[in-house]
Design a protein around this motif. Structure first.
Motif, PDB file in Angstrom:
ATOM      1  N   GLY A   8       0.808  -1.215   0.000  1.00 29.65           N
ATOM      2  CA  GLY A   8       0.000   0.000   0.000  1.00 29.65           C
ATOM      3  C   GLY A   8       0.836   1.258   0.000  1.00 29.65           C
ATOM      4  O   GLY A   8       2.066   1.230  -0.026  1.00 29.65           O
ATOM      5  N   PRO A   9       0.170   2.393   0.076  1.00 29.13           N
ATOM      6  CA  PRO A   9       0.878   3.689   0.039  1.00 29.13           C
ATOM      7  C   PRO A   9       1.523   4.024   1.377  1.00 29.13           C
ATOM      8  O   PRO A   9       1.267   3.375   2.396  1.00 29.13           O
ATOM      9  CB  PRO A   9      -0.244   4.674  -0.287  1.00 29.13           C
ATOM     10  CG  PRO A   9      -1.460   4.048   0.332  1.00 29.13           C
ATOM     11  CD  PRO A   9      -1.298   2.564   0.166  1.00 29.13           C
ATOM     12  N   ILE A  10       2.371   5.057   1.368  1.00 29.95           N
ATOM     13  CA  ILE A  10       2.954   5.604   2.589  1.00 29.95           C
ATOM     14  C   ILE A  10       2.099   6.786   3.028  1.00 29.95           C
ATOM     15  O   ILE A  10       1.928   7.747   2.283  1.00 29.95           O
ATOM     16  CB  ILE A  10       4.408   6.041   2.370  1.00 29.95           C
ATOM     17  CG1 ILE A  10       5.281   4.835   2.012  1.00 29.95           C
ATOM     18  CG2 ILE A  10       4.963   6.732   3.616  1.00 29.95           C
ATOM     19  CD1 ILE A  10       6.735   5.190   1.757  1.00 29.95           C
ATOM     20  N   TYR A  11       1.552   6.708   4.234  1.00 31.47           N
ATOM     21  CA  TYR A  11       0.708   7.783   4.754  1.00 31.47           C
ATOM     22  C   TYR A  11       1.605   8.841   5.397  1.00 31.47           C
ATOM     23  O   TYR A  11       2.534   8.525   6.145  1.00 31.47           O
ATOM     24  CB  TYR A  11      -0.291   7.222   5.764  1.00 31.47           C
ATOM     25  CG  TYR A  11      -1.175   6.148   5.182  1.00 31.47           C
ATOM     26  CD1 TYR A  11      -2.321   6.473   4.463  1.00 31.47           C
ATOM     27  CD2 TYR A  11      -0.855   4.800   5.335  1.00 31.47           C
ATOM     28  CE1 TYR A  11      -3.129   5.484   3.923  1.00 31.47           C
ATOM     29  CE2 TYR A  11      -1.652   3.802   4.788  1.00 31.47           C
ATOM     30  CZ  TYR A  11      -2.794   4.147   4.077  1.00 31.47           C
ATOM     31  OH  TYR A  11      -3.586   3.175   3.528  1.00 31.47           O
ATOM     32  N   HIS A  12       1.300  10.096   5.102  1.00 26.50           N
ATOM     33  CA  HIS A  12       2.187  11.190   5.494  1.00 26.50           C
ATOM     34  C   HIS A  12       1.935  11.602   6.941  1.00 26.50           C
ATOM     35  O   HIS A  12       0.986  12.322   7.250  1.00 26.50           O
ATOM     36  CB  HIS A  12       1.994  12.385   4.558  1.00 26.50           C
ATOM     37  CG  HIS A  12       2.358  12.073   3.139  1.00 26.50           C
ATOM     38  ND1 HIS A  12       3.652  11.889   2.718  1.00 26.50           N
ATOM     39  CD2 HIS A  12       1.586  11.883   2.030  1.00 26.50           C
ATOM     40  CE1 HIS A  12       3.669  11.610   1.432  1.00 26.50           C
ATOM     41  NE2 HIS A  12       2.423  11.598   0.990  1.00 26.50           N
ATOM     42  N   VAL A  13       2.794  11.133   7.814  1.00 24.03           N
ATOM     43  CA  VAL A  13       2.810  11.546   9.217  1.00 24.03           C
ATOM     44  C   VAL A  13       4.264  11.798   9.605  1.00 24.03           C
ATOM     45  O   VAL A  13       5.187  11.364   8.908  1.00 24.03           O
ATOM     46  CB  VAL A  13       2.180  10.473  10.140  1.00 24.03           C
ATOM     47  CG1 VAL A  13       0.712  10.272   9.829  1.00 24.03           C
ATOM     48  CG2 VAL A  13       2.927   9.148  10.018  1.00 24.03           C
ATOM     49  N   ALA A  14       4.470  12.511  10.706  1.00 26.02           N
ATOM     50  CA  ALA A  14       5.826  12.869  11.137  1.00 26.02           C
ATOM     51  C   ALA A  14       6.562  11.642  11.651  1.00 26.02           C
ATOM     52  O   ALA A  14       5.962  10.611  11.987  1.00 26.02           O
ATOM     53  CB  ALA A  14       5.765  13.955  12.207  1.00 26.02           C
ATOM     54  N   GLY A  15       7.882  11.755  11.724  1.00 33.11           N
ATOM     55  CA  GLY A  15       8.717  10.655  12.191  1.00 33.11           C
ATOM     56  C   GLY A  15       8.901  10.669  13.693  1.00 33.11           C
ATOM     57  O   GLY A  15       8.049  11.138  14.453  1.00 33.11           O
ATOM     58  N   LEU A  16      10.047  10.169  14.133  1.00 31.34           N
ATOM     59  CA  LEU A  16      10.374  10.102  15.553  1.00 31.34           C
ATOM     60  C   LEU A  16      11.311  11.249  15.910  1.00 31.34           C
ATOM     61  O   LEU A  16      12.171  11.643  15.117  1.00 31.34           O
ATOM     62  CB  LEU A  16      11.039   8.765  15.891  1.00 31.34           C
ATOM     63  CG  LEU A  16      10.297   7.500  15.470  1.00 31.34           C
ATOM     64  CD1 LEU A  16      11.083   6.265  15.893  1.00 31.34           C
ATOM     65  CD2 LEU A  16       8.893   7.467  16.057  1.00 31.34           C
TER      66      LEU A  16
END
Length: 895
Positions: free
Chosen positions: A730-738
């Motif tokens: 599936g796609p990569i959902y855009h959320v912040a990292g660590l």
């Protein structure tokens, strides 16, 4: 009006007297010819009430046309009100809090003091050079302290810093008041202090700071021109308490004539000062006096006297009565009839005096061309260099062209002696909890490879390991100052630690903490140190067939069988057509001929094989080789696809999971659960919280959850451990990292974020991540689905045309051979016919290529009956004995 109790006041008084004498001399020596009758001196000593009383006395009793002096704003405000009513210009050396507001209220007030805007830019340039993020300002608790804040705040914002706090200092400070003010600063984290006060207040302030240990290593003190310009006049005890202070003072270039005048004036001044104030002069210090305030006082008297001389004021002053009995005006003030003209002429003054360029721009004292930076060290101070708005920092007064060049950073000027004389540059702030920074680390992490706290037997302090810990340590090494920290473990969830305010107990939190907008309400985050994004992890569907036999997968079994059958058929056809011309294809028994046929079939698949002599067999071989080229090309492409591609049994998406009603998983305590609810619209009862990486594997393998959603960095680790069982889709959902967590307003945030970027750019984080993932030597297994490779398999139905083509060519060639050339007509009459000799130069029919391709060609030299080659002069007689012909002709007769 001067303060005759201080060294600076005495210097100003003497400088004013000398200015009046020099002006009288240069104007012709006749005092009576000028409206400048003389200089009237009165002592205010910094007391506003005394200054107001002296002003009234000078105006009413002595007929003063202008008032000069007043270093404190309180004095200037009192006297300016009297000057407004008397219409007498008041030239004050005190800086105004708000120049525009004070001009409207007191139009006769003329400030002979530089504006604060340019000076605050110079202070901000010093702060920005050393990357200090927060600054505390100490100011004298009168109106003049408030004027620097807007300018300083704006200038600091440009260099990425800000005012941390403002601490007022009483104008007449006592020990207790100073202790409270300085104690408030010691309780905070900021260690960079900008002091804007009078020299008198500064002397008491630094004496108390030295006593409280605030002039030690780790502190930074910067003083403005009010103190730095008067440092020469401070006593030795005050200078000793200011060791390591950086001063920013006004500096104006001077032309040759002005320098000569000043040098002559300094020599006269020192001689006269020693005569009048013998007890105040240090004979061993030849550099003391006159200092800038005294030189500025000299030029001010010259400017005012010149303006008075120009207007040639002759109208007398007169006293005013109260406007009404109830007006409240109980003091009579004499009003100057030419005060307005004198004010206008004073503001027009332009001269190059002993203090530098002297003049006004739009009613305000002209700002200096550049500022000088000094470093207070024994015995008094050293000159570091200069700063100007146009060129930045330079080592010479001439700027970039004066030798040494220029630079936007103060580091260009060379080493600085800081308070406590440390070898390193102070970081500008200190931890809130002692000498070490407290770094919180979670004891229980879902992914121990990121954060792991282990306790060794017999030891109280645990060991802290993991990818996040390694990144933090690498970032700390890139900080521009020493960073002493101590890891402390905690047993709480990230959200409870942040939301309940417990972060106040830590300077920083190091872990695999997800950055989210909701958490920003309570804390702040550093630059992300991992890849951003959210991915879906599902069970891996691999083929069951053994990858050791993957080379067979490009062709289906039927295809392999068809290739073998067609190859065998072509081999038999070529054997039949070539056996007449190759002895190996005829004798040796049946087994030898069978193996010959198989060998010929195999070699024709890989290469043309044996040398072919028949044109018919060559035609068959050309078509077969064309088919093999096509098959080989497709085989290579199909095998590459099988080796590099993977295919799911069924495409899985977030939408299909949501519609199918399956369970999905996420990390316990993570903000991913909120994203699944609000962004991907999964109901709460279908979201399972998982607390360990092994639990992820079990839940997916057992089918308890159809898919799990993880941060990219966590997904990489999970796949590295269980690559033969899990995969992303599936796609990569855009959320912040660590990122690392800081309390609100932490001064360490900007430095750590910059350090993270540096370790990102030099490849350190990439190497640490590779080392973490390579610890799991997991090789992806083949797909479990038996039909997974069918997508890339080649089947006979795709190549019927090619196979029919080669079969037709071989069959047609074999048919032609069998019909026209298989029976030998020259040998059918008996044995004697096999021995007929062609003496006329024609070949025996058995030597002729039956396909016509070998006409006129003899493969081997013909032998005679005795086995020798016969020659008859120039003509060669060829005798061919055909054993095959002989055998076929004789065997029927014997039978």
């Amino acid at each position: 009006m001067v303060d005759d109790t201080s060294r600076a006041g005495k210097e100003e008084k003497l400088a004013m007297e000398m200015a009046m004498e020099d002006f009288t001399t240069t104007s012709g020596g006749d005092v009576g010819s000028s409206e400048v009758k003389g200089l009237c001196m009165m002592a205010s000593n910094g007391d506003p009430v005394r200054a107001a009383s002296a002003a009234l006395s000078l105006i009413n009793e002595r007929g003063a046309r202008a008032l000069v002096g007043l270093h404190s704003w309180q004095e200037a405000a009192f006297v300016a009100e009297i000057g407004r009513q008397a219409m007498v210009p008041v030239l004050s050396f005190a800086a105004a809090a708000s120049p525009s507001a004070s001009s409207r209220r007191w139009p006769f007030l003329v400030r002979v003091a530089r504006g604060q805007h340019a000076q605050m830019r110079a202070v901000a340039a010093v702060v920005g050079s050393w990357q200090w993020r927060h600054v505390a300002v100490l100011y004298e608790d009168v109106d003049n302290g408030g004027g620097v804040f807007p300018h300083l705040a704006d200038a600091l914002r440009v260099v990425g810093s800000e005012v941390d706090r403002r601490v007022p200092v009483p104008a007449s400070p006592s020990g207790d008041a100073l202790q409270r003010s300085l104690g408030d600063l010691m309780g905070g984290q900021c260690r960079v202090f900008v002091v804007h006060a009078s020299p008198k207040v500064a002397a008491a302030l630094f004496a108390e700071a030295s006593r409280m240990g605030m002039m030690a290593s780790g502190y930074v003190w910067i003083v403005t021109d009010a103190i730095a310009g008067a440092v020469d006049s401070l006593d030795a005890a005050t200078v000793s308490s200011m060791q390591g202070v950086i001063g920013v003072r006004n500096h104006n270039s001077m032309d040759t004539n002005s320098k000569n005048t000043r040098d002559h004036l300094i020599a006269r001044f020192r001689k006269r000062f020693r005569s009048q104030y013998a007890g105040d002069e240090d004979e061993d210090d030849q550099t003391r006096g006159p200092h800038y305030p005294a030189l500025l006082s000299y030029d001010t008297i010259v400017a005012v006297a010149g303006a008075m001389q120009k207007i040639n004021a002759t109208a007398p002053t007169h006293a005013t009565e109260p406007s009404s009995p109830n007006s409240g005006e109980t003091i009579k003030i004499a009003v100057s009839s030419d005060g307005t003209d004198l004010l206008r002429e004073v503001k027009r003054v332009r001269l190059h005096g002993v203090s530098g360029a002297f003049g006004f721009v739009d009613g305000e004292f002209a700002p200096p061309e550049r500022f000088q930076l000094i470093n207070v060290v024994e015995p008094r101070y050293t000159e570091l260099g200069f700063w100007s708005p146009e060129h930045g920092f330079s080592k010479s007064e001439g700027g970039c062209g004066g030798g040494g060049g220029c630079n936007p950073s103060m580091k260009f000027l060379g080493p600085v002696i800081w308070p406590g004389k440390p070898w390193h540059v102070p970081r500008g702030w200190a931890p809130a909890n002692g000498n070490h920074f407290t770094v919180g680390v979670p004891e229980k992490a879902v992914f121990p490879d990121f954060v792991k706290v282990t306790y060794q037997h017999g030891r109280d302090d645990p060991d802290f390991e993991g990818f996040s810990i390694d990144v933090f340590r690498a970032a700390v090494e890139h900080l521009p100052y020493p960073f002493h920290y101590k890891f402390v473990s905690f047993n709480e969830t990230y959200d409870s630690l942040m939301e309940l305010g417990h972060m106040k107990s830590y300077d920083i939190l190091v872990g695999d903490t997800s950055i989210s907008s909701g958490r920003y309400k309570f804390v702040e985050f550093s630059q992300p140190y991992t890849e951003s994004g959210l991915v879906m992890v599902v069970p891996f569907r691999a083929d069951e067939w053994n990858r050791s036999w993957i080379f067979l997968r490009p062709f289906s079994p039927a295809m392999w069988l068809l290739i073998a059958v067609v190859g065998l058929y072509n081999g038999v056809a070529i054997w039949l057509m070539e056996r007449k011309y190759n002895a190996d294809y005829r004798g040796g028994g049946i087994w030898k001929q069978v193996t010959t046929v198989f060998w010929l079939s195999f070699t024709t698949i890989l290469s043309p094989g044996e040398r072919l002599r028949s044109s018919l067999s060559r035609v068959s071989m050309v078509v077969w080789l064309f088919v093999l080229v096509v098959l080989t090309t497709n085989y290579t492409a199909s095998l590459s696809s099988l080796l590099t591609a993977q295919r799911l049994e069924e495409a899985v998406t977030a939408e299909s999971l949501r519609a199918g009603g399956g369970m999905v998983g996420c990390t316990n305590g993570s903000v991913v659960g909120k994203y699944l609810r609000e962004a991907l619209l999964f109901p709460e009862h279908r979201i399972r919280r998982i607390s360990s990486d092994d639990e992820y594997r079990r839940a997916l393998a057992s089918g308890e959850v159809k898919a799990v959603f993880l941060r990219v960095s966590h997904a990489k680790l999970l796949l590295a451990k269980y690559c033969n069982e899990l995969m992303t889709t599936g796609p990569i959902y855009h959320v912040a990292g660590l990122g690392f967590v800081f309390p609100k307003g932490s001064p360490l945030l900007a430095d750590i974020s910059q350090a993270i970027l540096e370790v990102f750019e030099n490849g350190t984080i990439k190497r640490l991540e590779t080392a973490m993932l390579s610890a799991y030597n997991c090789t992806a297994a083949a797909a479990k689905d038996g039909d997974a490779g069918d997508l890339y398999r080649l089947c006979p139905e795709n190549y019927w045309g090619l196979f029919l083509m080669t079969l037709f060519a071989s069959t047609a060639s074999l048919t032609v051979y069998g019909v026209f050339f298989h029976h030998d007509t020259g040998c059918g009459g008996g044995a004697t016919g096999c021995h007929s000799k062609q003496v006329d130069g024609r070949k025996d029919s058995a030597t002729v290529d039956p396909g016509g391709g070998g006409a006129g060609h003899v493969d081997e030299a013909p032998l005679s009956a005795s086995g020798s080659v016969e020659h008859a002069g120039n003509d060669t007689e060829i005798v061919v004995i055909s054993m095959e012909c002989e055998i076929t002709a004789c065997m029927p007769q014997q039978k």
